[in-house]
Write a protein that holds these residues in place. Structure first.
Motif, PDB file in Angstrom:
ATOM      1  N   LEU A  75      -5.106   1.581  -9.193  1.00 20.69           N
ATOM      2  CA  LEU A  75      -5.394   1.674 -10.626  1.00 20.69           C
ATOM      3  C   LEU A  75      -6.147   2.948 -10.986  1.00 20.69           C
ATOM      4  N   GLU A  76      -7.142   3.325 -10.195  1.00 21.05           N
ATOM      5  CA  GLU A  76      -7.916   4.519 -10.512  1.00 21.05           C
ATOM      6  C   GLU A  76      -7.066   5.779 -10.424  1.00 21.05           C
ATOM      7  N   GLU A  77      -6.155   5.837  -9.473  1.00 23.81           N
ATOM      8  CA  GLU A  77      -5.277   6.998  -9.362  1.00 23.81           C
ATOM      9  C   GLU A  77      -4.315   7.072 -10.543  1.00 23.81           C
ATOM     10  N   LEU A  78      -3.857   5.932 -11.003  1.00 25.82           N
ATOM     11  CA  LEU A  78      -3.018   5.919 -12.211  1.00 25.82           C
ATOM     12  C   LEU A  78      -3.820   6.370 -13.416  1.00 25.82           C
ATOM     13  N   SER A  79      -5.076   5.959 -13.476  1.00 29.71           N
ATOM     14  CA  SER A  79      -5.934   6.384 -14.584  1.00 29.71           C
ATOM     15  C   SER A  79      -6.082   7.894 -14.617  1.00 29.71           C
ATOM     16  N   HIS A  80      -6.319   8.499 -13.455  1.00 32.76           N
ATOM     17  CA  HIS A  80      -6.440   9.962 -13.398  1.00 32.76           C
ATOM     18  C   HIS A  80      -5.124  10.613 -13.819  1.00 32.76           C
ATOM     19  N   TYR A  81      -4.021  10.042 -13.368  1.00 31.96           N
ATOM     20  CA  TYR A  81      -2.700  10.609 -13.662  1.00 31.96           C
ATOM     21  C   TYR A  81      -2.443  10.649 -15.171  1.00 31.96           C
ATOM     22  N   VAL A  82      -2.678   9.523 -15.853  1.00 29.43           N
ATOM     23  CA  VAL A  82      -2.369   9.477 -17.289  1.00 29.43           C
ATOM     24  C   VAL A  82      -3.440  10.198 -18.113  1.00 29.43           C
ATOM     25  N   GLU A  83      -4.688  10.227 -17.628  1.00 30.21           N
ATOM     26  CA  GLU A  83      -5.729  10.937 -18.370  1.00 30.21           C
ATOM     27  C   GLU A  83      -5.474  12.440 -18.388  1.00 30.21           C
ATOM     28  N   GLU A  84      -4.882  12.954 -17.338  1.00 25.55           N
ATOM     29  CA  GLU A  84      -4.506  14.366 -17.323  1.00 25.55           C
ATOM     30  C   GLU A  84      -3.449  14.670 -18.377  1.00 25.55           C
ATOM     31  N   ARG A  85      -2.791  13.631 -18.847  1.00 23.86           N
ATOM     32  CA  ARG A  85      -1.747  13.771 -19.863  1.00 23.86           C
ATOM     33  C   ARG A  85      -2.195  13.205 -21.209  1.00 23.86           C
ATOM     34  N   ASP A  86      -3.524  13.043 -21.371  1.00 20.74           N
ATOM     35  CA  ASP A  86      -4.152  12.595 -22.620  1.00 20.74           C
ATOM     36  C   ASP A  86      -3.828  11.151 -22.972  1.00 20.74           C
ATOM     37  N   PHE A  87      -3.696  10.309 -21.948  1.00 20.32           N
ATOM     38  CA  PHE A  87      -3.534   8.867 -22.158  1.00 20.32           C
ATOM     39  C   PHE A  87      -4.510   8.152 -21.233  1.00 20.32           C
ATOM     40  N   ILE A  88      -4.657   6.852 -21.421  1.00 18.76           N
ATOM     41  CA  ILE A  88      -5.483   6.040 -20.522  1.00 18.76           C
ATOM     42  C   ILE A  88      -4.714   4.778 -20.148  1.00 18.76           C
ATOM     43  N   MET A  89      -5.099   4.157 -19.046  1.00 14.54           N
ATOM     44  CA  MET A  89      -4.539   2.871 -18.685  1.00 14.54           C
ATOM     45  C   MET A  89      -5.123   1.800 -19.606  1.00 14.54           C
ATOM     46  N   PRO A  90      -4.340   0.797 -19.979  1.00 15.41           N
ATOM     47  CA  PRO A  90      -4.842  -0.218 -20.903  1.00 15.41           C
ATOM     48  C   PRO A  90      -5.801  -1.210 -20.255  1.00 15.41           C
ATOM     49  N   LEU A  91      -6.013  -1.121 -18.951  1.00 13.62           N
ATOM     50  CA  LEU A  91      -6.994  -1.979 -18.290  1.00 13.62           C
ATOM     51  C   LEU A  91      -7.870  -1.147 -17.370  1.00 13.62           C
ATOM     52  N   ALA A 151       0.810  -1.230   0.000  1.00 12.62           N
ATOM     53  CA  ALA A 151       0.000   0.000   0.000  1.00 12.62           C
ATOM     54  C   ALA A 151       0.841   1.277   0.000  1.00 12.62           C
ATOM     55  N   ARG A 152       2.009   1.252   0.651  1.00  8.17           N
ATOM     56  CA  ARG A 152       2.825   2.476   0.719  1.00  8.17           C
ATOM     57  C   ARG A 152       3.798   2.590  -0.453  1.00  8.17           C
ATOM     58  N   MET A 153       3.802   1.590  -1.322  1.00  8.07           N
ATOM     59  CA  MET A 153       4.651   1.653  -2.519  1.00  8.07           C
ATOM     60  C   MET A 153       3.799   2.227  -3.657  1.00  8.07           C
ATOM     61  N   ASN A 154       3.508   3.515  -3.568  1.00  9.17           N
ATOM     62  CA  ASN A 154       2.484   4.121  -4.425  1.00  9.17           C
ATOM     63  C   ASN A 154       2.988   5.327  -5.211  1.00  9.17           C
ATOM     64  N   LYS A 155       4.236   5.301  -5.611  1.00 11.88           N
ATOM     65  CA  LYS A 155       4.807   6.440  -6.332  1.00 11.88           C
ATOM     66  C   LYS A 155       4.861   6.178  -7.835  1.00 11.88           C
ATOM     67  N   VAL A 156       4.548   7.213  -8.613  1.00  6.96           N
ATOM     68  CA  VAL A 156       4.814   7.190 -10.054  1.00  6.96           C
ATOM     69  C   VAL A 156       6.275   7.552 -10.251  1.00  6.96           C
ATOM     70  N   LEU A 157       7.018   6.690 -10.889  1.00  3.27           N
ATOM     71  CA  LEU A 157       8.457   6.898 -11.050  1.00  3.27           C
ATOM     72  C   LEU A 157       8.783   7.726 -12.288  1.00  3.27           C
ATOM     73  N   SER A 158       8.017   7.523 -13.358  1.00  5.62           N
ATOM     74  CA  SER A 158       8.249   8.310 -14.568  1.00  5.62           C
ATOM     75  C   SER A 158       7.081   8.118 -15.532  1.00  5.62           C
ATOM     76  N   PHE A 159       6.933   9.094 -16.434  1.00  5.31           N
ATOM     77  CA  PHE A 159       5.956   8.975 -17.510  1.00  5.31           C
ATOM     78  C   PHE A 159       6.490   9.714 -18.722  1.00  5.31           C
ATOM     79  N   HIS A 160       6.460   9.042 -19.869  1.00  7.73           N
ATOM     80  CA  HIS A 160       6.959   9.644 -21.096  1.00  7.73           C
ATOM     81  C   HIS A 160       5.774  10.100 -21.937  1.00  7.73           C
ATOM     82  N   SER A 161       5.679  11.396 -22.179  1.00  7.09           N
ATOM     83  CA  SER A 161       4.505  11.965 -22.835  1.00  7.09           C
ATOM     84  C   SER A 161       4.421  11.665 -24.329  1.00  7.09           C
TER      85      SER A 161
END
Length: 467
Positions: free
Chosen positions: A182-198, A159-169
């Motif tokens: 998963l939902e937090e990752l979805s919000h993160y990538v959607e703000e950058r015009d991407f979506i999670m594949p699941l 649960a505490r291993m919850n950091k985004v290490l990098s994202f390539h736009s």
């Protein structure tokens, strides 16, 4: 679904839950215990207000193998490894010991909350040397009991291993720790015009590491395929504490063995996933959802085939559910069906880059489906609020079933043309012993069936149909 990370390595992991495989797989050395009885049931979900969940070791014929128990010296060592991350409070340990559908309960007295792969490595090395059992746990949203202890295993929470290490736009490659929700990752990538594949119904709680460990399919499987294709790299800690770094961000890498594939879907039997590199597709500019009523399952299959032919590249999801599912969703969640009552319902989603083009193709399909009798009634939504309302009818079925009583859930893979046969067969076999036997899920993934061979409330569910 779901976030199960169970290590099965010599001399320290000692557990075999009554989960998806029932008994330990052949060759899984050093397993906790074996199911020695004839029945390895999937699990059930009790309605709110039911008595305390019985201990798994008392409910099932499992036996604890001769592994060590946690001592004060062990606790001191863990406190040095993860300062402030050692939980021994019995009240705080209640939830991690019980599975989501409240049928299995362990008796772990220690929960560890590391923040880094190095801390995980030190923990597993200590446990390996001390012959202590460990039960890795992600969001604990699984429905087959794989993420909770059977006996007194140490719970290793991500649960505490919850950091985004990098994202390539440009490439859309996301690298993150395994405990990211998963939902937090979805919000993160959607703000950058991407979506999670699941995408999963449990996205608000499930962890990406658990998704990978169970090779979760989810609602976008039809469009983007399995995690074997979208996961580019992994960081994994083996049972003896060795850190295996396969965390590449290269989409093409033909240098030697593709070791990450061994861990995708391995359910933790080979190591604890601590970080993930995953390819995220661009965010669609146009999303349409249609909700339709079908007169029979044969028409559901024909609608699916017609969908693939007429919608082609923009088809992103195809879900089905039967009439009982819809009745339970309405009864317990007060969600109303937008179409007239039908034996089966279908939810179709399209995702593309041109709203006009997509709407025209979907409109042509709906006109054909209604005209040919495949569909008796339907509605379509493009507004995001209405889209979410339609998706809620599908995503919240499991919640409605859990409120109806005990739920026994199985996850099976069948040819798509035989998918609903398992539901009718279970209905015939159980007869009056099952209150409800229902079918729902995504065509293109697998099938899940839940049964209770008793006189209690029983619901049988089918989802993720495998083509």
């Amino acid at each position: 679904m779901l976030p199960r990370q169970l290590l099965a390595r010599p001399a320290w992991l000692f557990r075999c839950p009554p989960g998806p495989r029932g008994a330990c797989a052949p060759g899984a050395a050093g397993s906790w215990g074996r199911l020695v009885g004839p029945l390895a049931r999937r699990g059930c979900c009790s309605a709110p207000g039911t008595p305390e969940v019985p201990l798994t070791r008392e409910r099932y014929p499992v036996r604890r193998l001769p592994f060590s128990t946690v001592s004060e010296q062990d606790l001191a060592a863990f406190e040095r490894i993860v300062p402030g991350g050692v939980v021994t409070d019995p009240e705080a340990l209640q939830a991690p010991n019980v599975d989501w559908i409240r049928t299995l309960r362990g008796s772990s007295k220690v929960l560890l909350r590391p923040r880094t792969s190095e801390e995980v490595s030190h923990i597993l090395r200590h446990c390996h040397e001390r012959n202590l059992a460990v039960n890795p746990q992600g969001g604990n949203t699984g429905m087959v009991g794989g993420s909770v202890p059977v006996f007194d295993e140490i719970i290793l929470s991500t649960a505490r291993m919850n950091k985004v290490l990098s994202f390539h736009s440009v490439s859309g490659i996301l690298v993150c720790q395994a405990g990211c929700v998963l939902e937090e990752l979805s919000h993160y990538v959607e703000e950058r015009d991407f979506i999670m594949p699941l995408d999963l119904g449990a996205k608000g709680s499930c962890h990406i590491g658990g998704n990978v460990a169970t090779n979760a399919g989810g609602l976008r499987f039809l469009r983007y395929g399995s995690l074997h294709g979208t996961v580019l790299g992994l960081e994994v800690v083996l049972a003896d504490g060795t850190i295996l770094d396969c965390l590449t961000s290269l989409r093409k890498d033909n240098t030697g063995y593709d070791l990450k594939q061994l861990f995708i879907g391995s359910e933790g039997t080979l190591g604890v996933i601590t970080a993930v590199s995953i390819l995220c597709p661009p965010k669609p500019r146009a999303v349409n959802v249609a909700f339709l009523g079908c007169p029979g399952f044969a028409e559901v299959l024909q609608t699916f085939s017609t969908c693939k032919g007429m919608l082609g590249e923009i088809l992103s999801a195809f879900e089905f559910m039967d009439a009982v599912c819809m009745q339970l969703v309405g009864r317990y969640l007060h969600l109303a069906s937008p179409v007239q009552e039908s034996p089966f319902y279908v939810l179709i989603e399209t995702s593309g880059s041109n709203a006009g083009h997509d709407a025209e193709k979907l409109g042509s399909f709906l006109e054909h489906a209604l005209g040919s009798g495949l569909v008796t009634d339907g509605t379509m939504a493009t507004d995001q609020t209405k889209v979410k309302m339609l998706w809620a009818l599908r995503e919240r079925i499991a919640e409605a079933l859990s409120r109806d009583g005990y739920v026994y859930k199985y996850d099976l893979s069948l040819p798509v043309e035989r998918l609903y046969d398992i539901v009718t067969d279970v209905r015939a076999r159980l007869g009056p012993h099952a209150k409800h036997v229902v079918g729902y899920g995504h065509l293109g993934g697998g099938i899940s069936v839940c049964t209770d061979p008793s006189d209690k409330t029983c619901t049988s569910c089918a989802h993720s149909a495998s083509c």
